[in-house]
Enzyme design. Structure first.
Site, PDB file in Angstrom:
ATOM      1  N   HIS A 192      10.468  29.830 -53.090  1.00 38.93           N
ATOM      2  CA  HIS A 192      10.611  29.662 -51.648  1.00 38.93           C
ATOM      3  C   HIS A 192      11.194  28.266 -51.387  1.00 38.93           C
ATOM      4  CE1 HIS A 192       8.393  33.303 -50.675  1.00 38.93           C
ATOM      5  NE2 HIS A 192       7.469  32.935 -51.539  1.00 38.93           N
ATOM      6  N   CYS A 248      11.079  36.081 -54.211  1.00 34.35           N
ATOM      7  CA  CYS A 248       9.664  36.372 -54.456  1.00 34.35           C
ATOM      8  C   CYS A 248       9.410  37.884 -54.434  1.00 34.35           C
ATOM      9  CB  CYS A 248       8.783  35.617 -53.460  1.00 34.35           C
ATOM     10  SG  CYS A 248       7.060  35.506 -53.963  1.00 34.35           S
TER      11      CYS A 248
END
Length: 487
Positions: free
Chosen positions: A432, A334
């Site tokens: 994630h 991310c």
């Protein structure tokens, strides 16, 4: 249907409210009750994507799992994600509405309370019982005016409160008595029981203190809960820097290093690595050198440009470059993915001062932050051996560039995610939870240099620890004084 509501508050931060609430949710679900978790206001950088495509605190997603239901935005209607020392991104009922500083938020609380009560009412119409987790302590004098997180909420919906104190901190009886003394008469009256958490030793040695506090406060002690060695429940926000107590040292070690950035987010990504018997996971704080490693992971961040500047100030950019020169592997997740590119643009000042920053330059791509936040739960396959992967996206950046032509993940919805460098040393993903599934965990560990990774089923481990927690509560918690407040 109108649910019964019971609230768990703590004498301090990290008293064990989240853990207790998780176990309590499972305990009630075992009775066949339809239970939902709820936290009016959460301040955390660990979050999860809900079934209705919003964002809530990670602890409520875990509690939903304990209840056997899908996480929903109504379970955490107000989420504050700190992006500076004085400000946070404000998320209302799963949607980011902007950034807000502490003073402005105080004035905004009456508006936030309306969202809190709306969400609670919707859950109350669907479930038999709602287990509410407070935030911090109800006795913080400076936060009591306009409170929506603790007694302000309990008073608004007229629910009973269980007060949890952590004996590990010392002064547990002072914490309990002092907290009750600082409450108003009506607030004190709604505390229906006390819980002493994380006790080590023979409970008989504590009995005289238990009897004293019951006599002094007029409140029953519902349980003295033992410390559970090695218990793993995903953290709301605190970051454990060491392996769980009771875990054995890893064998055939793969060393994984994570630089701990000031605004690190979703560090629960690394829990499967922390639990893996062949992995030595080292979380390194600023001011410490990065040790030699097989794999370095750049984590998610709530303030990517500021955290990139912190990474450079710590001297870690040169250390990572040296790691790559000697053949080490590097993953960016991310915000970590965004740092790996050539440029980071924040033209609207969404995470701080508007402007651009030079990225680390190890992948040919750049990222521009935009107001739309991507919130998606996804399934797919790694391009490494086609291993199955599942996870979730929470990001505001749009990344473009030639590096993305060689993706790290192919998603079931037809999209591609992330990148793998031409030399195979660098992997970047927006996902994630990329280590959560057994197949993807094994594939990534093997890519990083572990010849024969032992299988580890993280979802099964998480479930087993929730069950262990509920077993402990069933043995040590007396629910009789709560009977009138439960379905």
């Amino acid at each position: 249907m109108t649910a019964k509501t019971i609230m768990i508050q703590g004498t301090t931060s990290d008293a064990g409210k989240s853990t207790f609430a998780t176990g309590f949710c499972r305990l009630l679900a075992r009775r066949g009750l339809r239970v939902a978790p709820f936290k009016p206001q959460n301040m955390a950088l660990n979050s999860a994507v809900t079934v209705d495509g919003g964002e809530i605190g990670r602890s409520q997603a875990v509690q939903a799992l304990a209840c056997g239901v899908e996480p929903h935005t109504d379970m955490n209607p107000v989420l504050l994600k700190p992006n500076s020392n004085t400000g946070s991104q404000l998320i209302i009922q799963g949607r980011a509405v902007g950034n807000i500083d502490a003073v402005s938020y105080h004035a905004y609380k009456p508006v936030a309370m309306q969202s809190v009560l709306q969400s609670h009412a919707r859950l109350a119409a669907q479930y038999q019982c709602i287990v509410v987790e407070g935030a911090g302590s109800p006795a913080e004098i400076n936060l009591r005016e306009g409170d929506i997180a603790n007694m302000g909420f309990a008073e608004a919906v007229d629910c009973p409160v269980v007060l949890v104190a952590d004996i590990e901190r010392g002064g547990v009886f002072a914490h309990l008595v002092g907290t009750l003394e600082l409450l108003s008469d009506s607030e004190r009256a709604r505390v229906v029981g006390l819980v002493i958490n994380r006790f080590r030793g023979d409970p008989a040695l504590l009995q005289s203190g238990v009897e004293w506090v019951e006599q002094r406060t007029g409140k029953p002690v519902l349980g003295v809960l033992p410390y559970l060695n090695g218990l793993h429940i995903e953290a709301e926000d605190s970051l454990a820097l060491n392996r769980p107590q009771g875990e054995h040292a890893p064998q055939q070690t793969l060393r994984v290093v994570v630089p701990v950035l000031p605004r690190i987010s979703n560090h629960t990504d690394f829990d499967p690595l922390r639990l893996h018997p062949q992995v030595e996971l080292l979380l390194v704080k600023p001011g410490q050198p990065l040790p030699a490693a097989d794999l370095i992971i750049l984590p998610g961040s709530k303030s990517v440009r500021a955290d990139l500047a912190s990474l450079r100030a710590a001297g870690w950019e040169a250390a990572i470059a040296r790691h790559l020169r000697y053949g080490g592997k590097l993953i960016g997740i991310c915000g970590g993915l965004q740092m790996l590119g050539q440029q980071l643009h924040d033209p609207l000042g969404l995470e701080g001062e508007a402007g651009s920053s030079a990225g680390l330059g190890w992948l040919e791509m750049e990222t521009t932050l935009a107001t739309h936040k991507q919130l998606t739960r996804v399934n797919g396959h790694l391009t490494l051996g086609a291993a199955a992967v599942s996870g979730y996206e929470i990001h505001m950046g749009v990344s473009t560039g030639a590096a993305l032509a060689q993706p790290a993940v192919r998603l079931e919805d037809g999209r591609c995610d992330g990148a793998i460098s031409a030399d195979g040393q660098i992997l970047a993903t927006y996902l994630h939870g990329v280590f959560d599934q057994p197949e993807s965990l094994a594939a990534l560990l093997q890519w990083a240099g572990l010849a024969a990774p032992q299988p580890l089923d993280y979802p099964a481990i998480r479930e087993a620890h929730i069950e262990r927690l509920a077993d402990m509560l069933q043995q040590h918690l007396d629910l009789t004084p709560l009977a009138r407040w439960l379905p």
